[in-house]
Design a protein around this motif. Sequence first.
Motif: not given
Length: 372
Positions: A261-264, A305-307, A351-355
């Motif tokens: 929920n935290d702002s990137i 994680y990707r973003k 999350a691993f695959w996303a990065i």
Amino acid sequence: MNRSLQRFISCAALALVLVLSVGSFSLLAKAANAGEPQGIPALREIYQDYFEIGAAISGTTLMTHEELLGKHFSSLTAENEMKPDGLQRAEGRFLFHIADRMVNYALDNGMKVRGHTLVWHAQTPDWFFKDKDGNRIDQKDVITDEDRQLVIERLENHIETVMTRYAGKVYAWDVVNEAISDDGRYILRQDSPWFRILGEDFIEIAFRKAHEVDPTAKLFYNDYNIERVYKRGRTIQMLKSLLDKGVPIHGVGIQGHWSVNDSIEEVEQAIKMYADLGLEIHITELDIGIKDVSEASLARQAEYYRKVFAMFKKYSDVITSVTLWGISDQATWRPNDNPLLFDKNKEPKPAFWAIVDTDKSWEENKALYLGL
Ligand code: G3I
């Protein structure tokens, strides 16, 4: 045409056919390989041109997670073993064996080591702050110059002993950790015994001593939430005033204990603000929590994680290290938040695959590499 010339030409022609056929075979083999699934890729290879990708480890996970650590990470941080209570639990009695094992493992595996941390209000034994009569100096009504000098000597001796041992082996140190107050009325946290005894000077004293002991080490100020609006202004104010005095601070460590929920965007703004101070940026303790491991939560974590990694890559000119605060959800200080890249069975999560490739979805990356 004479016979010897004929023989030469036919041999040359045969050799040429052989070379071409071998070449085309290897091309065919490569082409065939290109279609074959490559298996789980190594993060340290994927990120080698962007930044170090690191993990926090303990003496236990150095053993239980060694395969993942060696394959995926180019940097390691001791989660607890290189803190003051890990290295000098009793005055003058340094215990380096676990830290040595971690540092030697890293050097044997072509990994860098981030030293965490030399000066912190937590995990620092009481004796650092007691006078000759055993009274806590920070709780006395009157703190004398003798008291202050005693504490400065302990601070400097700790830094000198630890950094001398790891000079040339630990390339970056979190010299001071978490000195900024969460209370907007103050710049520095008022409950730190370092602050109560030495005032704001303890930060300058620590960085100057660290640079004197190992001039080759990169010296970082490390903290949590300093990417958030409520805390980053005071952090920048503190860092700028020290930098203006020539205090050797080379970088800022943004810990990165986040949730989905935290702002990137807020993080991106902060990265630009710290970079404008001329500081190198390390993301030092990244973990991104989710409330459960439902498919939806895991997918949401993967997208976050990707973003975040896409943004880190965009700023890889100033972000030179990204460290996860652990390897798998089997061993994390946030046991209910499932915050890391590998699950409790040490298997890659979405999350691993996303990065693996932030330009694709985690499903696409997984299918591509596993041939699904
Ligand atoms: O070593 C003792 C063990 O002997 C004892 O049996 C056991 C049970 O009491 O405790 C063990 O110490 C624990 C230590 O981790 C080592 O496992 C402490 O209780 C526990 O409080 C400590 O937690 C660490 C925490 O810092 C302490 O503040 C976490 O593992 C560690 O991940 C966390 O890391 C910090 C960073 O250093 C700074 N940024 C925030 C981050 C999260 O708090």
